[in-house]
Design an enzyme around this catalytic site. Structure first.
Site, PDB file in Angstrom:
ATOM      1  CB  CYS A  53      -0.911  -0.004   1.219  1.00  0.00           C
ATOM      2  SG  CYS A  53      -2.000   1.427   1.257  1.00  0.00           S
ATOM      3  CB  CYS A  57      -1.426   3.930   8.098  1.00  0.00           C
ATOM      4  SG  CYS A  57      -2.435   4.624   6.765  1.00  0.00           S
ATOM      5  CB  CYS A  60      -0.915  -0.152   8.215  1.00  0.00           C
ATOM      6  SG  CYS A  60      -1.748  -1.355   7.157  1.00  0.00           S
ATOM      7  CB  CYS A  97     -15.680  -7.019   6.439  1.00  0.00           C
ATOM      8  SG  CYS A  97     -17.039  -7.017   7.618  1.00  0.00           S
ATOM      9  CB  CYS A 128     -18.594  -4.383   5.329  1.00  0.00           C
ATOM     10  SG  CYS A 128     -17.659  -2.942   5.896  1.00  0.00           S
ATOM     11  CB  CYS A 188     -18.503   0.398   8.932  1.00  0.00           C
ATOM     12  SG  CYS A 188     -17.465  -0.537  10.075  1.00  0.00           S
ATOM     13  NE  ARG A 260     -17.827  -5.510  13.392  1.00  0.00           N
ATOM     14  CZ  ARG A 260     -18.163  -4.487  12.622  1.00  0.00           C
ATOM     15  NH1 ARG A 260     -17.261  -3.649  12.184  1.00  0.00           N
ATOM     16  NH2 ARG A 260     -19.419  -4.296  12.268  1.00  0.00           N
TER      17      ARG A 260
HETATM   18  N1  SAM Z   1      -6.765   0.824   3.182  1.00  0.00           N
HETATM   19  C1  SAM Z   1      -8.007   0.965   3.811  1.00  0.00           C
HETATM   20  C2  SAM Z   1      -8.036   2.058   4.830  1.00  0.00           C
HETATM   21  O1  SAM Z   1      -6.996   2.465   5.341  1.00  0.00           O
HETATM   22  O2  SAM Z   1      -9.142   2.515   5.150  1.00  0.00           O
HETATM   23  C3  SAM Z   1      -8.558  -0.309   4.389  1.00  0.00           C
HETATM   24  C4  SAM Z   1      -7.731  -1.252   5.176  1.00  0.00           C
HETATM   25  S1  SAM Z   1      -7.102  -0.693   6.728  1.00  0.00           S
HETATM   26  C5  SAM Z   1      -6.074  -2.053   7.120  1.00  0.00           C
HETATM   27  C6  SAM Z   1      -8.497  -0.762   7.815  1.00  0.00           C
HETATM   28  C7  SAM Z   1      -8.268  -0.428   9.277  1.00  0.00           C
HETATM   29  O3  SAM Z   1      -7.548  -1.463   9.923  1.00  0.00           O
HETATM   30  C8  SAM Z   1      -7.477   0.810   9.634  1.00  0.00           C
HETATM   31  O4  SAM Z   1      -8.182   1.993   9.484  1.00  0.00           O
HETATM   32  C9  SAM Z   1      -7.146   0.545  11.087  1.00  0.00           C
HETATM   33  O5  SAM Z   1      -8.180   1.005  11.924  1.00  0.00           O
HETATM   34  C10 SAM Z   1      -7.091  -0.984  11.166  1.00  0.00           C
HETATM   35  N2  SAM Z   1      -5.730  -1.465  11.404  1.00  0.00           N
HETATM   36  C11 SAM Z   1      -4.727  -1.556  10.526  1.00  0.00           C
HETATM   37  N3  SAM Z   1      -3.595  -2.014  11.110  1.00  0.00           N
HETATM   38  C12 SAM Z   1      -3.898  -2.229  12.414  1.00  0.00           C
HETATM   39  C13 SAM Z   1      -3.146  -2.678  13.549  1.00  0.00           C
HETATM   40  N4  SAM Z   1      -1.867  -3.010  13.458  1.00  0.00           N
HETATM   41  N5  SAM Z   1      -3.782  -2.785  14.723  1.00  0.00           N
HETATM   42  C14 SAM Z   1      -5.079  -2.451  14.834  1.00  0.00           C
HETATM   43  N6  SAM Z   1      -5.832  -2.005  13.810  1.00  0.00           N
HETATM   44  C15 SAM Z   1      -5.259  -1.879  12.617  1.00  0.00           C
HETATM   45 FE1  SF4 Z   2      -2.853   1.319   3.351  1.00  0.00          FE
HETATM   46 FE2  SF4 Z   2      -2.797   0.159   5.728  1.00  0.00          FE
HETATM   47 FE3  SF4 Z   2      -3.084   2.803   5.570  1.00  0.00          FE
HETATM   48 FE4  SF4 Z   2      -5.109   1.183   4.787  1.00  0.00          FE
HETATM   49  S1  SF4 Z   2      -4.308   1.399   6.868  1.00  0.00           S
HETATM   50  S2  SF4 Z   2      -4.306   2.998   3.706  1.00  0.00           S
HETATM   51  S3  SF4 Z   2      -3.933  -0.545   3.968  1.00  0.00           S
HETATM   52  S4  SF4 Z   2      -1.284   1.606   4.923  1.00  0.00           S
END
Ligand code: SAM
Ligand code: SF4
Ligand code: DTB
Length: 318
Positions: A53, A57, A60, A97, A128, A188, A260
């Site tokens: 990606c 973030c 992530c 989802c 979702c 959501c 959730r």
């Molecule tokens: N790329 C999309 C986005 O950022 O909206 C969808 C996927 S992203 C992985 C969805 C959510 O997963 C994030 O907004 C975050 O809340 C959660 N998430 C990601 N990594 C995480 C982690 N290490 N621990 C807890 N929640 C996490």
């Molecule tokens: Fe990409 Fe992860 Fe950020 Fe979603 S949360 S935009 S998958 S880096």
């Protein structure tokens, strides 16, 4: 017992600072008014596109900016998605989802996701998706496919958000939610706790959700899963009582929403989870995997909910 007609930061802080059992009692009273005792919603996740990606973030595992050792995978094919969704249904999930590690869906990929949504809905499941940022026309195409919910988390307060993500803004997140609402798709949206944010950051996030023109029906509260290789790998552990209190506050602010208890349950004790359910959490992901990280095994969830005399879907294929 305190009563409130409108919410602001101070009122939320006062709630959190009252004796713990008063807060829980208040939250449970709101919960009881709106939901049947023992009721729980079951959802299952599938990562339809893994890793690489472009966003940064800090929490992530799927960001291309960090070396987390994750094997990247292209967009899943339709048949594999249908197989995963059928399995989720057999295990008792009501909603499927689908998540994709994208900044935003491309015009080439969006029709493929639309086909997935249609096929999953044909199985009789709610749908979702979480695909990153959307334009107005993307949201309309998703609505047209019959999509039930779009997941797009605010994750924290605007101030804290800018310290963990540089490649997009809080405003971008709110714009996507605006397009989702305008298209008539259920929102959501929730957050992650335990990234080093303050209690006030958590309150501000909830108040931003509260002020949306359409109240979210589904609010995921994730506890950070610290992922080696990400900047938040060594974030200090969140005190479980802070998690429980935040769930209670969420229940009081959003009496009718499904809350959730999302990522992070694998690292929680049964007792912490039970307190979260008492405080108002009434939805969980079931299945061994979230997107890339571990989730409790079905056997552990079944045993926990049985101990609490709460509903667990019997495995049809047991
Ligand atoms: N790329 C999309 C986005 O950022 O909206 C969808 C996927 S992203 C992985 C969805 C959510 O997963 C994030 O907004 C975050 O809340 C959660 N998430 C990601 N990594 C995480 C982690 N290490 N621990 C807890 N929640 C996490
Ligand atoms: Fe990409 Fe992860 Fe950020 Fe979603 S949360 S935009 S998958 S880096
Ligand atoms: C949400 O709020 N939590 C889910 C779902 N929405 C997409 C994702 C949790 C991801 C946890 C880390 C992982 O599995 O990679």
């Amino acid at each position: 017992m305190m009563t409130y007609c409108s919410w602001n930061e101070q009122k939320c802080l006062d709630l959190l600072e009252q004796p713990f059992f008063e807060l829980i009692q208040l939250a449970y009273a709101v919960h009881q008014k709106n939901f049947t005792a023992g009721d729980m919603e079951f959802c299952t996740l599938a990562n339809i596109k893994t890793g690489a990606c472009p966003e940064d973030c800090a929490y992530c595992p799927q960001s291309a900016h960090y070396n987390t050792g994750l094997k990247k995978e292209k967009l899943m094919d339709l048949a594999s998605v249908v197989a995963a969704a059928s399995n989720a249904k057999l295990n008792g999930a009501k909603r499927f989802c689908m998540g994709a590690a994208w900044r935003k869906p491309s015009q080439k990929d969006l029709p493929k996701v639309v086909a997935m949504i249609r096929a999953v809905k044909d199985l009789g499941l709610e749908t979702c998706v979480t695909l990153g940022m959307l334009e107005a026309e993307d949201a309309l195409a998703l609505k047209e496919s019959g999509l039930d919910f779009y997941n797009h988390n605010l994750d924290s307060s605007a101030e804290f958000y800018s310290t963990i993500i540089q490649t997009h803004t809080y405003e971008d997140r709110l714009n996507t939610l605006k397009h989702v609402m305008a298209a008539g798709i259920n929102v959501c949206s929730g957050g992650i706790l335990g990234m080093g944010e303050t209690r006030v950051d958590r309150i501000k996030m909830l108040l931003t959700l509260y002020e949306l023109p359409i109240t979210p029906k589904s609010i995921p509260i994730n506890q950070l899963i610290p992922i080696p290789g990400t900047p938040l790998a060594k974030a200090p552990l969140l005190d479980p009582f802070e998690l429980i209190k935040t769930i209670a506050l969420t229940r009081i602010l959003f009496p009718e929403a499904r809350i959730r208890l999302s990522a992070g349950r694998e690292n929680m004790t049964d007792e912490t989870q039970a307190w979260c359910f008492m405080a108002g959490a009434n939805s969980i992901f079931i299945g061994d995997k979230l997107l890339t990280a571990k989730n409790p095994r079905l056997e552990r969830d079944r045993a926990l909910l049985k101990k609490l005399n709460m509903q667990f879907p019997e495995e049809i294929n047991a």
